[in-house]
Design a protein around this motif. Structure first.
Motif, PDB file in Angstrom:
ATOM      1  N   ARG A 189      46.805  45.661  35.219  1.00 56.40           N
ATOM      2  CA  ARG A 189      45.856  44.994  34.330  1.00 56.40           C
ATOM      3  C   ARG A 189      44.434  45.361  34.723  1.00 56.40           C
ATOM      4  N   ALA A 190      43.677  45.811  33.749  1.00 59.40           N
ATOM      5  CA  ALA A 190      42.248  46.086  33.948  1.00 59.40           C
ATOM      6  C   ALA A 190      41.524  45.551  32.724  1.00 59.40           C
ATOM      7  N   ALA A 191      41.306  44.244  32.710  1.00 59.12           N
ATOM      8  CA  ALA A 191      40.654  43.595  31.572  1.00 59.12           C
ATOM      9  C   ALA A 191      39.199  43.289  31.929  1.00 59.12           C
ATOM     10  N   CYS A 192      38.620  42.347  31.233  1.00 59.42           N
ATOM     11  CA  CYS A 192      37.182  42.089  31.363  1.00 59.42           C
ATOM     12  C   CYS A 192      36.772  41.656  32.774  1.00 59.42           C
ATOM     13  N   LEU A 193      37.564  40.845  33.440  1.00 59.26           N
ATOM     14  CA  LEU A 193      37.202  40.378  34.777  1.00 59.26           C
ATOM     15  C   LEU A 193      37.164  41.535  35.770  1.00 59.26           C
ATOM     16  N   GLU A 194      38.201  42.347  35.763  1.00 64.08           N
ATOM     17  CA  GLU A 194      38.251  43.490  36.668  1.00 64.08           C
ATOM     18  C   GLU A 194      37.145  44.495  36.354  1.00 64.08           C
ATOM     19  N   ASN A 195      36.970  44.804  35.075  1.00 62.93           N
ATOM     20  CA  ASN A 195      35.968  45.795  34.686  1.00 62.93           C
ATOM     21  C   ASN A 195      34.542  45.326  34.949  1.00 62.93           C
ATOM     22  N   SER A 196      34.261  44.065  34.707  1.00 66.30           N
ATOM     23  CA  SER A 196      32.894  43.583  34.924  1.00 66.30           C
ATOM     24  C   SER A 196      32.552  43.531  36.413  1.00 66.30           C
ATOM     25  N   LEU A 197      33.505  43.099  37.240  1.00 70.31           N
ATOM     26  CA  LEU A 197      33.265  43.090  38.683  1.00 70.31           C
ATOM     27  C   LEU A 197      33.151  44.520  39.209  1.00 70.31           C
ATOM     28  N   ALA A 198      33.979  45.417  38.698  1.00 78.29           N
ATOM     29  CA  ALA A 198      33.888  46.826  39.098  1.00 78.29           C
ATOM     30  C   ALA A 198      32.549  47.427  38.686  1.00 78.29           C
ATOM     31  N   ALA A 199      32.058  47.103  37.510  1.00 84.76           N
ATOM     32  CA  ALA A 199      30.748  47.606  37.073  1.00 84.76           C
ATOM     33  C   ALA A 199      29.636  47.054  37.954  1.00 84.76           C
ATOM     34  N   THR A 200      29.768  45.802  38.375  1.00 87.53           N
ATOM     35  CA  THR A 200      28.775  45.208  39.267  1.00 87.53           C
ATOM     36  C   THR A 200      28.752  45.945  40.595  1.00 87.53           C
ATOM     37  N   PHE A 201      29.925  46.197  41.170  1.00 87.02           N
ATOM     38  CA  PHE A 201      29.986  46.927  42.437  1.00 87.02           C
ATOM     39  C   PHE A 201      29.533  48.377  42.273  1.00 87.02           C
ATOM     40  N   THR A 202      29.882  48.989  41.161  1.00 83.98           N
ATOM     41  CA  THR A 202      29.442  50.365  40.906  1.00 83.98           C
ATOM     42  C   THR A 202      27.931  50.436  40.893  1.00 83.98           C
ATOM     43  N   SER A 203      27.316  49.503  40.207  1.00 87.11           N
ATOM     44  CA  SER A 203      25.853  49.458  40.153  1.00 87.11           C
ATOM     45  C   SER A 203      25.257  49.205  41.533  1.00 87.11           C
ATOM     46  N   LEU A 204      25.856  48.312  42.296  1.00 78.66           N
ATOM     47  CA  LEU A 204      25.354  48.023  43.648  1.00 78.66           C
ATOM     48  C   LEU A 204      25.510  49.237  44.564  1.00 78.66           C
ATOM     49  N   LEU A 205      26.593  49.995  44.407  1.00 77.31           N
ATOM     50  CA  LEU A 205      26.767  51.210  45.193  1.00 77.31           C
ATOM     51  C   LEU A 205      25.723  52.270  44.827  1.00 77.31           C
ATOM     52  N   LEU A 206      25.244  52.211  43.600  1.00 80.65           N
ATOM     53  CA  LEU A 206      24.184  53.126  43.148  1.00 80.65           C
ATOM     54  C   LEU A 206      22.796  52.547  43.399  1.00 80.65           C
ATOM     55  N   ARG A 207      22.738  51.444  44.159  1.00 82.08           N
ATOM     56  CA  ARG A 207      21.498  50.771  44.562  1.00 82.08           C
ATOM     57  C   ARG A 207      20.715  50.178  43.390  1.00 82.08           C
ATOM     58  N   ARG A 208      21.440  49.576  42.461  1.00 78.97           N
ATOM     59  CA  ARG A 208      20.840  48.856  41.346  1.00 78.97           C
ATOM     60  C   ARG A 208      21.588  47.547  41.173  1.00 78.97           C
TER      61      ARG A 208
END
Length: 135
Positions: free
Chosen positions: A74-93
Protein backbone atom coordinates in the motif's frame (compact mmCIF):
# COMPACT_ATOMS: atom_id res chain seq x y z
CA UNK A 1 -9.44 9.12 -2.50
CA UNK A 2 -7.35 8.40 -5.56
CA UNK A 3 -4.32 10.58 -5.97
CA UNK A 4 -4.09 12.62 -9.15
CA UNK A 5 -1.47 11.41 -11.60
CA UNK A 6 1.88 13.05 -10.96
CA UNK A 7 2.75 15.82 -13.38
CA UNK A 8 5.60 15.26 -15.75
CA UNK A 9 8.64 16.61 -13.95
CA UNK A 10 12.13 15.65 -15.08
CA UNK A 11 13.88 14.27 -12.00
CA UNK A 12 17.62 14.44 -11.48
CA UNK A 13 19.39 11.47 -9.95
CA UNK A 14 19.66 13.20 -6.57
CA UNK A 15 15.88 13.75 -6.55
CA UNK A 16 15.26 10.10 -7.39
CA UNK A 17 17.65 8.96 -4.65
CA UNK A 18 16.09 11.33 -2.10
CA UNK A 19 12.62 10.11 -3.13
CA UNK A 20 13.61 6.49 -2.65
CA UNK A 21 15.25 7.13 0.73
CA UNK A 22 12.32 9.33 1.82
CA UNK A 23 9.84 6.61 0.87
CA UNK A 24 11.78 3.96 2.79
CA UNK A 25 11.97 6.23 5.86
CA UNK A 26 8.22 6.83 5.64
CA UNK A 27 7.47 3.11 5.44
CA UNK A 28 9.66 2.36 8.45
CA UNK A 29 8.19 5.17 10.57
CA UNK A 30 4.61 4.26 9.74
CA UNK A 31 5.15 0.83 11.31
CA UNK A 32 5.18 2.64 14.66
CA UNK A 33 2.38 4.78 16.18
CA UNK A 34 1.79 7.97 14.19
CA UNK A 35 3.10 10.08 17.07
CA UNK A 36 6.63 8.80 16.36
CA UNK A 37 6.48 10.11 12.80
CA UNK A 38 5.23 13.48 14.06
CA UNK A 39 8.11 13.75 16.53
CA UNK A 40 10.73 12.75 13.95
CA UNK A 41 9.41 15.16 11.30
CA UNK A 42 9.26 17.99 13.84
CA UNK A 43 12.83 17.43 14.99
CA UNK A 44 14.26 17.14 11.49
CA UNK A 45 12.31 20.20 10.29
CA UNK A 46 13.94 22.24 13.04
CA UNK A 47 17.33 21.51 11.43
CA UNK A 48 16.28 22.76 7.98
CA UNK A 49 16.01 26.51 7.57
CA UNK A 50 14.67 27.08 4.05
CA UNK A 51 11.04 26.49 3.10
CA UNK A 52 10.43 24.77 -0.22
CA UNK A 53 9.30 26.82 -3.19
CA UNK A 54 6.25 25.47 -5.06
CA UNK A 55 8.50 23.99 -7.77
CA UNK A 56 10.79 22.33 -5.23
CA UNK A 57 7.78 20.97 -3.36
CA UNK A 58 6.30 19.55 -6.56
CA UNK A 59 9.64 17.91 -7.37
CA UNK A 60 9.68 16.27 -3.92
CA UNK A 61 6.10 15.01 -4.34
CA UNK A 62 6.83 13.57 -7.78
CA UNK A 63 10.07 11.95 -6.58
CA UNK A 64 8.28 10.30 -3.64
CA UNK A 65 5.43 9.05 -5.83
CA UNK A 66 7.94 7.79 -8.37
CA UNK A 67 9.59 5.68 -5.65
CA UNK A 68 6.18 4.46 -4.46
CA UNK A 69 5.36 3.03 -7.88
CA UNK A 70 7.83 0.21 -7.27
CA UNK A 71 6.48 -0.70 -3.83
CA UNK A 72 4.39 -3.90 -3.93
CA UNK A 73 2.26 -2.91 -0.91
CA UNK A 74 0.00 0.00 0.00
CA UNK A 75 1.27 3.43 -0.98
CA UNK A 76 -1.64 5.81 -0.46
CA UNK A 77 -1.84 9.41 0.70
CA UNK A 78 -0.31 8.89 4.16
CA UNK A 79 2.74 7.06 2.86
CA UNK A 80 3.22 9.39 -0.10
CA UNK A 81 2.82 12.61 1.87
CA UNK A 82 5.26 11.51 4.58
CA UNK A 83 7.69 10.33 1.89
CA UNK A 84 7.42 13.70 0.12
CA UNK A 85 8.11 15.45 3.43
CA UNK A 86 11.24 13.38 4.01
CA UNK A 87 12.31 13.78 0.38
CA UNK A 88 12.08 17.53 0.74
CA UNK A 89 13.97 17.46 4.05
CA UNK A 90 16.72 15.34 2.46
CA UNK A 91 16.99 18.03 -0.23
CA UNK A 92 17.29 20.63 2.58
CA UNK A 93 13.87 22.21 2.10
CA UNK A 94 10.87 22.26 4.49
CA UNK A 95 7.34 21.13 3.67
CA UNK A 96 4.33 21.04 5.97
CA UNK A 97 2.91 17.54 6.45
CA UNK A 98 -0.87 17.81 6.89
CA UNK A 99 -3.48 15.30 7.99
CA UNK A 100 -7.20 16.03 7.76
CA UNK A 101 -10.65 14.47 7.73
CA UNK A 102 -14.18 15.18 6.54
CA UNK A 103 -17.65 13.90 7.38
CA UNK A 104 -20.57 12.67 5.29
CA UNK A 105 -19.07 10.42 4.00
CA UNK A 106 -16.22 10.09 6.43
CA UNK A 107 -12.78 10.17 4.84
CA UNK A 108 -9.27 10.89 6.04
CA UNK A 109 -6.50 12.31 3.88
CA UNK A 110 -2.86 13.38 4.18
CA UNK A 111 -1.05 15.89 1.98
CA UNK A 112 1.87 18.32 1.93
CA UNK A 113 1.77 22.10 1.79
CA UNK A 114 4.18 24.90 1.17
CA UNK A 115 3.14 28.44 1.93
CA UNK A 116 -0.27 27.10 3.15
CA UNK A 117 -1.01 25.79 -0.35
CA UNK A 118 -1.42 22.07 -1.08
CA UNK A 119 1.09 20.54 -3.47
CA UNK A 120 0.19 17.72 -5.86
CA UNK A 121 -3.49 17.80 -4.96
CA UNK A 122 -6.53 18.48 -7.16
CA UNK A 123 -7.15 22.21 -7.56
CA UNK A 124 -10.86 21.89 -6.82
CA UNK A 125 -11.53 19.13 -4.27
CA UNK A 126 -15.09 17.81 -4.22
CA UNK A 127 -15.37 18.45 -0.46
CA UNK A 128 -12.70 20.17 1.61
CA UNK A 129 -10.91 18.45 4.46
CA UNK A 130 -10.77 19.82 7.98
CA UNK A 131 -7.12 20.20 8.92
CA UNK A 132 -6.36 18.15 12.04
CA UNK A 133 -2.57 18.22 12.12
CA UNK A 134 0.11 20.32 10.45
CA UNK A 135 3.71 19.37 11.19
Amino acid sequence: MALPPPPTVRLKIRHRAAGLLGFVLALVLLRFPIGRAVVVVTRVKNCVASPASPDEALTAVVAARNAARWFPGRAACLENSLAATFTSLLLRRRLDWCIGARLMPYAAHAWVETGNRPVGEPHTPDRPYLLLLRV
